[in-house]
Design an enzyme around this catalytic site. Structure first.
Site, PDB file in Angstrom:
ATOM      1  N   GLY A  13      55.919  -6.935  10.176  1.00 43.35           N
ATOM      2  CA  GLY A  13      56.896  -8.014   9.604  1.00 43.35           C
ATOM      3  C   GLY A  13      58.216  -7.172   9.622  1.00 43.35           C
ATOM      4  O   GLY A  13      59.002  -7.168   9.030  1.00 43.35           O
ATOM      5  N   ARG A  16      63.055  -8.343  11.575  1.00 42.57           N
ATOM      6  CA  ARG A  16      64.227  -9.228  11.354  1.00 42.57           C
ATOM      7  C   ARG A  16      65.542  -8.322  11.057  1.00 42.57           C
ATOM      8  O   ARG A  16      64.929  -7.376  10.223  1.00 42.57           O
ATOM      9  CB  ARG A  16      63.976 -10.185  10.090  1.00 42.57           C
ATOM     10  N   ASP A  79      50.252 -11.689  14.220  1.00 42.68           N
ATOM     11  CA  ASP A  79      50.152 -12.581  13.099  1.00 42.68           C
ATOM     12  C   ASP A  79      49.182 -11.749  12.186  1.00 42.68           C
ATOM     13  O   ASP A  79      47.708 -11.787  12.397  1.00 42.68           O
ATOM     14  CB  ASP A  79      49.577 -13.935  13.311  1.00 42.68           C
ATOM     15  N   VAL A  80      49.391 -11.227  10.971  1.00 37.58           N
ATOM     16  CA  VAL A  80      48.725 -10.622  10.250  1.00 37.58           C
ATOM     17  C   VAL A  80      47.493 -11.137   9.616  1.00 37.58           C
ATOM     18  O   VAL A  80      46.617 -10.616   9.150  1.00 37.58           O
ATOM     19  CB  VAL A  80      49.322  -9.711   8.989  1.00 37.58           C
ATOM     20  N   ASN A 106      54.242  -4.476   5.485  1.00 36.85           N
ATOM     21  CA  ASN A 106      55.229  -5.156   4.990  1.00 36.85           C
ATOM     22  C   ASN A 106      55.413  -6.684   5.068  1.00 36.85           C
ATOM     23  O   ASN A 106      55.991  -7.368   4.419  1.00 36.85           O
ATOM     24  CB  ASN A 106      56.770  -4.342   5.589  1.00 36.85           C
ATOM     25  N   SER A 160      55.633  -5.438  -4.685  1.00 38.77           N
ATOM     26  CA  SER A 160      56.772  -5.888  -5.298  1.00 38.77           C
ATOM     27  C   SER A 160      56.833  -5.670  -7.109  1.00 38.77           C
ATOM     28  O   SER A 160      55.772  -5.421  -7.156  1.00 38.77           O
ATOM     29  CB  SER A 160      56.671  -7.407  -5.068  1.00 38.77           C
ATOM     30  N   TYR A 173      52.508 -15.742  -5.031  1.00 39.33           N
ATOM     31  CA  TYR A 173      52.948 -14.458  -4.660  1.00 39.33           C
ATOM     32  C   TYR A 173      52.472 -13.443  -5.595  1.00 39.33           C
ATOM     33  O   TYR A 173      52.243 -12.224  -5.368  1.00 39.33           O
ATOM     34  CB  TYR A 173      54.570 -14.725  -4.502  1.00 39.33           C
TER      35      TYR A 173
HETATM   36  N1  NAD Z   1      63.583  -8.940  -0.508  1.00 42.43           N
HETATM   37  C1  NAD Z   1      62.934  -8.654  -1.882  1.00 42.43           C
HETATM   38  O1  NAD Z   1      63.589  -9.060  -2.927  1.00 42.43           O
HETATM   39  C2  NAD Z   1      61.470  -8.177  -1.955  1.00 42.43           C
HETATM   40  C3  NAD Z   1      61.105  -7.755  -3.288  1.00 42.43           C
HETATM   41  C4  NAD Z   1      59.938  -7.266  -3.381  1.00 42.43           C
HETATM   42  C5  NAD Z   1      59.105  -7.263  -2.202  1.00 42.43           C
HETATM   43  N2  NAD Z   1      59.434  -7.634  -0.975  1.00 42.43           N
HETATM   44  C6  NAD Z   1      58.390  -7.732  -0.095  1.00 42.43           C
HETATM   45  O2  NAD Z   1      58.987  -6.789   1.006  1.00 42.43           O
HETATM   46  C7  NAD Z   1      58.368  -7.350   2.197  1.00 42.43           C
HETATM   47  C8  NAD Z   1      59.670  -7.573   3.184  1.00 42.43           C
HETATM   48  O3  NAD Z   1      60.334  -8.624   2.498  1.00 42.43           O
HETATM   49  P1  NAD Z   1      61.617  -9.021   3.203  1.00 42.43           P
HETATM   50  O4  NAD Z   1      62.499  -9.147   1.839  1.00 42.43           O
HETATM   51  O5  NAD Z   1      62.318  -8.033   4.209  1.00 42.43           O
HETATM   52  O6  NAD Z   1      61.602 -10.484   3.807  1.00 42.43           O
HETATM   53  P2  NAD Z   1      61.699 -10.947   5.317  1.00 42.43           P
HETATM   54  O7  NAD Z   1      61.481 -12.327   5.119  1.00 42.43           O
HETATM   55  O8  NAD Z   1      62.841 -10.453   6.010  1.00 42.43           O
HETATM   56  O9  NAD Z   1      60.442 -10.123   6.140  1.00 42.43           O
HETATM   57  C9  NAD Z   1      59.386 -10.476   6.085  1.00 42.43           C
HETATM   58  C10 NAD Z   1      58.774 -10.425   7.427  1.00 42.43           C
HETATM   59  O10 NAD Z   1      57.249 -10.857   7.565  1.00 42.43           O
HETATM   60  C11 NAD Z   1      57.269 -11.564   8.661  1.00 42.43           C
HETATM   61  N3  NAD Z   1      55.894 -12.512   8.460  1.00 42.43           N
HETATM   62  C12 NAD Z   1      55.587 -13.553   7.910  1.00 42.43           C
HETATM   63  N4  NAD Z   1      54.448 -14.030   8.202  1.00 42.43           N
HETATM   64  C13 NAD Z   1      53.865 -13.273   8.948  1.00 42.43           C
HETATM   65  C14 NAD Z   1      52.537 -13.008   9.701  1.00 42.43           C
HETATM   66  N5  NAD Z   1      51.713 -14.073   9.269  1.00 42.43           N
HETATM   67  N6  NAD Z   1      51.981 -12.054  10.152  1.00 42.43           N
HETATM   68  C15 NAD Z   1      53.226 -11.121  10.809  1.00 42.43           C
HETATM   69  N7  NAD Z   1      54.437 -11.121  10.152  1.00 42.43           N
HETATM   70  C16 NAD Z   1      54.825 -12.094   9.171  1.00 42.43           C
HETATM   71  C17 NAD Z   1      58.391 -12.389   8.770  1.00 42.43           C
HETATM   72  O11 NAD Z   1      58.692 -12.815  10.318  1.00 42.43           O
HETATM   73  C18 NAD Z   1      59.681 -11.455   8.352  1.00 42.43           C
HETATM   74  O12 NAD Z   1      59.991 -10.715   9.528  1.00 42.43           O
HETATM   75  C19 NAD Z   1      57.607  -8.419   1.888  1.00 42.43           C
HETATM   76  O13 NAD Z   1      56.182  -8.069   1.704  1.00 42.43           O
HETATM   77  C20 NAD Z   1      58.144  -9.013   0.566  1.00 42.43           C
HETATM   78  O14 NAD Z   1      57.035  -9.687  -0.169  1.00 42.43           O
HETATM   79  C21 NAD Z   1      60.715  -8.235  -1.016  1.00 42.43           C
END
Ligand code: NAD
Length: 277
Positions: A13, A16, A79-80, A106, A160, A173
């Site tokens: 992931g 982006r 795709d995980v 991630n 998280s 979630y």
């Molecule tokens: N942003 C926050 O506030 C926050 C807080 C706590 C935890 N997180 C966690 O951090 C991680 C990254 O989140 P982020 O905020 O950078 O969001 P983001 O949406 O930018 O990143 C998530 C990534 O996962 C990818 N993804 C989705 N489904 C997928 C699949 N089936 N196979 C492979 N890749 C897939 C997406 O394309 C994206 O690039 C996530 O696990 C999220 O739960 C984020």
């Protein structure tokens, strides 16, 4: 800086620009790791709309940014939710760089939120499949490889604050992230004898594309404007700000380094003191 020169690091992931995954990849590249950027990218669909998924050119730009740091980098579509994709991801890393030393799970979806009594079965399945099953599948195939390596390896799961506390509209979630801590602990206990350390990092709010979507969702639910909602989060944070993607990347680099070589099974809060258990 930590000495991770020549290690192979896979970040799921990470396709982006504003995401946590890219920041982790860039930080590990700074530490001298060869990088595998990986994302679902071209598998858009009903529950993976363009708004939430990185594009292929975005993923390739991130590969180039890593290469500019003087390390090698490749991109692998994964795709995980698919075991074949996860096995291929590890195989491609080994083919390119000879090892898999670091896996950062991630990839996650945090934009499927519904009131609990109307939460759809396929929504539940999607969230659990990406956030929990995905980490299981990637970890399984990484561990098969790491067991063959004298130096073992490191797995870091991006959990998280929702791995430790409950949140409304986010049953799937929250359950998936609590589950990820269970996976972290179980794997740490079972894989320690192979010198494989397994830890988790628990961020609070970070305004990535996902975080931005959540801000809009919750501000609307609470009848607040976006900035007022964001200020309410900041006001309750002991360090007076939301998280930065770099905060998470630093924690991951530390956990993968020898500075943390006696740390495994840990679920480390990186939340400015918002979460402390
Ligand atoms: N942003 C926050 O506030 C926050 C807080 C706590 C935890 N997180 C966690 O951090 C991680 C990254 O989140 P982020 O905020 O950078 O969001 P983001 O949406 O930018 O990143 C998530 C990534 O996962 C990818 N993804 C989705 N489904 C997928 C699949 N089936 N196979 C492979 N890749 C897939 C997406 O394309 C994206 O690039 C996530 O696990 C999220 O739960 C984020």
């Amino acid at each position: 800086m930590y000495n991770l020169n020549g290690k192979t690091a896979i970040v799921t992931g990470s396709g982006r620009h504003k995401g946590i995954g890219k920041a982790i990849a860039m930080r590990l590249a700074n530490e001298g790791c060869n990088i595998v950027i990986s994302d679902i990218v071209n598998a858009k669909g009903e529950q993976f709309t363009a708004e939430h998924i990185g594009a292929i050119d975005e993923m390739n730009e991130i590969v180039e940014m890593c290469q500019l740091k003087g390390v090698q980098a490749i991109s692998v579509h994964c795709d995980v939710r698919s075991e074949a994709d996860c096995a291929n991801l590890i195989a491609k890393a080994v083919e390119a760089f000879g090892t898999t030393d670091i896996l950062v799970n991630n990839a996650g979806v945090g934009y499927i939120m519904e009131p609990f009594t109307t939460f759809k079965e396929n929504s539940w399945d999607t969230v659990l499949a990406v956030n929990l099953k995905g980490a299981f599948l990637c970890s399984k195939h990484a561990a098969i490889q790491m067991q063959k390596q004298i130096m073992g390896g490191n797995i870091v799961n991006i959990a998280s604050q929702a791995a430790k506390s409950g949140f409304p509209y986010a049953a799937a979630y929250t359950a998936s992230k609590h589950g990820l801590i269970g996976l972290t602990r179980s794997n740490a206990v079972e894989l320690g004898k192979f010198k494989i350390r397994v830890n988790a990092v628990c961020p609070n709010h970070i305004t990535t594309d996902l975080g931005d979507w959540q801000n809009k969702f919750f501000s609307e639910k609470l009848g607040l404007d976006y900035d007022t909602y964001l200020k309410s989060i900041i006001d309750k944070n002991p360090l007076g700000r939301t998280g930065l993607v770099e905060d998470i990347a630093k924690a991951v680099a530390f956990l993968c380094s020898d500075e943390a070589k006696y740390v495994t099974g840990e679920a480390m809060n990186v939340s400015g003191g918002e979460e402390y258990h």
